[in-house]
Structure formats: C-alpha cells, structure tokens
Design a protein around this motif. Structure first.
Motif, mmCIF file in Angstrom:
data_model
loop_
_atom_site.group_PDB
_atom_site.id
_atom_site.type_symbol
_atom_site.label_atom_id
_atom_site.label_comp_id
_atom_site.label_asym_id
_atom_site.label_seq_id
_atom_site.Cartn_x
_atom_site.Cartn_y
_atom_site.Cartn_z
ATOM 1 N N ARG A 127 3.141 -8.846 -17.203
ATOM 2 C CA ARG A 127 2.543 -8.570 -19.028
ATOM 3 C C ARG A 127 1.318 -9.182 -18.829
ATOM 4 O O ARG A 127 1.156 -10.141 -18.887
ATOM 5 C CB ARG A 127 3.773 -8.832 -19.352
ATOM 6 C CG ARG A 127 4.364 -7.689 -19.490
ATOM 7 C CD ARG A 127 4.565 -6.285 -19.964
ATOM 8 N NE ARG A 127 6.386 -5.871 -19.737
ATOM 9 C CZ ARG A 127 6.364 -4.978 -19.213
ATOM 10 N NH1 ARG A 127 5.141 -3.846 -19.338
ATOM 11 N NH2 ARG A 127 7.529 -4.545 -19.446
ATOM 12 N N PRO B 15 8.408 -7.242 -14.729
ATOM 13 C CA PRO B 15 7.147 -6.952 -14.383
ATOM 14 C C PRO B 15 6.017 -7.721 -15.539
ATOM 15 O O PRO B 15 5.998 -8.642 -16.276
ATOM 16 C CB PRO B 15 7.254 -5.740 -14.859
ATOM 17 C CG PRO B 15 7.735 -5.569 -16.160
ATOM 18 C CD PRO B 15 8.862 -6.802 -15.284
ATOM 19 N N PRO C 10 8.828 2.847 -0.192
ATOM 20 C CA PRO C 10 8.188 2.815 1.526
ATOM 21 C C PRO C 10 9.880 2.932 1.765
ATOM 22 O O PRO C 10 10.877 3.045 0.990
ATOM 23 C CB PRO C 10 8.796 1.086 1.687
ATOM 24 C CG PRO C 10 8.781 0.564 0.910
ATOM 25 C CD PRO C 10 8.653 1.341 -0.631
ATOM 26 N N ASN D 199 1.150 -0.885 -0.085
ATOM 27 C CA ASN D 199 -0.246 -0.344 0.032
ATOM 28 C C ASN D 199 0.795 1.352 0.293
ATOM 29 O O ASN D 199 0.298 2.398 -0.553
ATOM 30 C CB ASN D 199 -1.070 -0.537 1.248
ATOM 31 C CG ASN D 199 -0.429 0.143 2.464
ATOM 32 O OD1 ASN D 199 0.921 0.476 2.660
ATOM 33 N ND2 ASN D 199 -1.100 -0.253 3.866
ATOM 34 N N ILE D 200 1.783 1.189 -0.305
ATOM 35 C CA ILE D 200 3.088 2.069 -0.108
ATOM 36 C C ILE D 200 4.142 2.513 -1.363
ATOM 37 O O ILE D 200 5.082 0.663 -1.486
ATOM 38 C CB ILE D 200 3.856 2.500 1.013
ATOM 39 C CG1 ILE D 200 3.255 3.395 2.339
ATOM 40 C CG2 ILE D 200 4.808 3.545 0.971
ATOM 41 C CD1 ILE D 200 2.549 4.326 2.252
ATOM 42 N N VAL E 94 4.701 -10.532 -11.453
ATOM 43 C CA VAL E 94 4.725 -8.819 -10.441
ATOM 44 C C VAL E 94 3.581 -7.801 -10.937
ATOM 45 O O VAL E 94 4.570 -7.368 -12.101
ATOM 46 C CB VAL E 94 6.286 -8.119 -9.777
ATOM 47 C CG1 VAL E 94 5.980 -6.954 -9.774
ATOM 48 C CG2 VAL E 94 7.190 -9.821 -9.479
#
Ligand SMILES: CC(C)(COP(=O)(O)OP(=O)(O)OC[C@H]1O[C@@H](n2cnc3c(N)ncnc32)[C@H](O)[C@@H]1OP(=O)(O)O)[C@@H](O)C(=O)NCCC(=O)NCCS
Length: 169
Positions: free
Chosen positions: A156, A154, A93, A89-90, A139
């Motif tokens: 796709r 990442p 960080p 949620n951040i 991810v």
C-alpha cells in the motif's frame, strides 16, 4: 589485435549469444545473462543474478545478489533492485498448464531511479513510477505512482519520498 572488453564479467558467469553489455558494467559471480538481453552502461550485476531473454536494462542500474529479471521486465536508468527481491511474469502459474513464450508474459516496467527493497515481490503487470521506494518485503500488486513509498502485503502507498528516498510530508 584482440579487442579489449569495456565491461567486466567474472569467470564464473555465463553470457549467452546476442547480448549487449555497456561499458563500465560489472557482472559478478555465478550469474547468467540470457540471449537477446541488453544491459546499459555502468551497471552492477551482483552474485547469482539471472537476466532472462530479451530483457532491457538501462544505465547505472544496480541489481543485488540473488535476483532474477524475467522476460517481460524492463528496468530504466538508475533502478535499484535489493537482494533477493523477486519479479514474476506469469500471474496464474500452473505446472500442468504451462504458459511459455513472450506473448504470455505480463509486462512489468520499473521507471527511472525507483528502488525495490530486499526481499520484496513484484506481481507482474505493474508499472513502478519514477523515484518510487518499495519497502523490503513488500508485495506489490498494483501500479505505484512516482515518488510513492509502498510497504506491506499487499503493498500500500503510505507516503511520498523525495529524490534521495527521504519521506516528505
Ligand atoms: C494471488 C494472485 C493469483 C491473484 O491474482 P488476481 O486474482 O488477478 O488478483 P488481483 O490482482 O485482481 O488482486 C485482488 C486483490 O488481491 C490482492 N493481491 C493480489 N495478489 C496478492 C498477493 N500475492 N499477496 C497479497 N495480496 C494480493 C490485490 O492487492 C487485490 O487487493 P484489493 O482488492 O484489496 O485491492 C496473483 O496476484 C499472484 O500472486 N500470482 C502469483 C504470481 C507468481 O508468483 N508467479 C510466479 C511465476 S512467474
């Protein structure tokens, strides 16, 4: 007369004040449901699950072992969270510069019937569309369109799936 609970909580789990839990929901071992959260009906909350403050979870949601649903995350009906998948949620960080408080948490919305595979990570601030399928270990860093299949790091979009999760042309 003692009012019977319409949901099940294993004796090893903690439910804070001001929590709503719908009928038929089961909360298994060593889990913690934090204040202000709402869990719908007929959900399954596995072992070692943390539901953060003010989190909204729909009906028929399945959360498998070792998952934390942090404040800022919303799960609609029939969402599936595979074992040890991770929400955040951040985005940036830093222990030295703590960012605490509801206003600072980036929102993540997982829409109806989307599934997130084991060990996937969802970087905060995204919407995962209805019936999307996130492969294990992916991810996710961007919005995912409905009925899309996402894999990799990442993540796709590599295809489309039907309601049951099967790949379609
Ligand atoms: C890595 C990070 C800091 C980058 O943030 P950012 O600079 O805002 O990056 P963007 O979202 O603009 O993404 C830029 C590119 O990096 C990729 N990317 C972002 N985060 C990534 C990650 N964790 N892994 C792989 N690729 C990532 C994006 O897909 C994008 O790729 P593209 O340009 O090919 O489309 C952030 O995404 C992240 O992972 N933060 C950590 C979140 C976390 O663990 N929080 C814990 C506390 S809740």
């Amino acid at each position: 007369m003692k009012k019977e609970k319409k949901y099940f909580v294993h004796e090893s789990s903690f439910i804070d004040d001001k929590v709503e839990i719908g009928k038929g929901t089961k909360i298994w071992h060593f889990s913690h449901i934090q204040s202000g959260s709402k869990i719908g009906e007929n959900c399954s909350i596995g072992q070692n699950v943390n539901i953060g403050q003010n989190v909204n979870i729909g009906n028929h949601v399945k959360i498998q072992n070792n998952v934390s649903i942090y404040e800022g995350v919303e799960l609609e009906d029939y969402v599936f969270c595979g074992p040890s998948m991770v929400f955040t949620n951040i985005k940036l960080p830093r222990s030295e510069f703590p960012q605490r408080g509801s206003k600072l948490y980036l929102k993540t919305l997982v829409k109806k019937s989307a599934s997130i595979g084991a060990n996937a990570t969802i970087v905060c601030g995204v919407t995962i569309g209805e019936y999307a399928m996130i492969g294990s270990g992916a991810v996710v860093t961007k919005d995912v369109p409905a009925y899309s299949l996402v894999v990799g790091n990442p993540g796709r979009v590599v295809g489309k799936v039907d309601k049951k999760g099967n790949c379609v042309k």
